[in-house]
Motif scaffolding. Sequence first.
Motif, PDB file in Angstrom:
ATOM      1  N   THR A 130      -8.096  -3.806   0.766  1.00  0.00           N
ATOM      2  CA  THR A 130      -8.046  -2.350   0.763  1.00  0.00           C
ATOM      3  C   THR A 130      -8.297  -1.881  -0.655  1.00  0.00           C
ATOM      4  N   LEU A 148      -7.835   0.933  -3.474  1.00  0.00           N
ATOM      5  CA  LEU A 148      -7.035   2.079  -3.904  1.00  0.00           C
ATOM      6  C   LEU A 148      -7.555   2.515  -5.265  1.00  0.00           C
ATOM      7  N   GLU A 193       0.834  -1.201   0.000  1.00  0.00           N
ATOM      8  CA  GLU A 193       0.000   0.000   0.000  1.00  0.00           C
ATOM      9  C   GLU A 193       0.867   1.249   0.000  1.00  0.00           C
ATOM     10  N   LYS A 201      -5.960   6.620  -1.869  1.00  0.00           N
ATOM     11  CA  LYS A 201      -6.797   5.757  -1.044  1.00  0.00           C
ATOM     12  C   LYS A 201      -8.086   6.496  -0.728  1.00  0.00           C
TER      13      LYS A 201
END
Length: 136
Positions: free
Chosen positions: A116, A118, A95, A105
């Motif tokens: 996650t 992005l 990340e 993000k």
Amino acid sequence: MTVSSSLPAAVGSVASYAFWGPDGRALADFYAAALGWRVAEEFPGEDGTPTAFLVTDGSTRFVFYTARNFTAPSWPEEELPFHLDLAFDDVPAAEERLLGLGATKPAHQPGGEYWTVLLDPSGQPFCISGGWSADS
């Protein structure tokens, strides 16, 4: 419902995955760096200017196209027809590296502890995670 046909079954394979954005070269460079792959080839458009860029690890191929009228999806308001899920051994380090390469993000993070979201430099969402287990 069973469909029968007298034609032989077609067997195919995926030759490449294609993506559009405002700058195909910039997207190719981003994903090549993100994955540790390389930009292997460029293809000219009608005017001879390179508009498509092939990124590969030697077995999987992505092609990134420059689209003059590209508009990033308004995610999460709009549903996505397709996105990438990228797996990394060290997700926090990945990340940080991806953000350094130009990803952003968004505040909306529906994946909880599993993934996650992005946005790539063109504004298109992609997910990062530790990957899927063999049982998934």
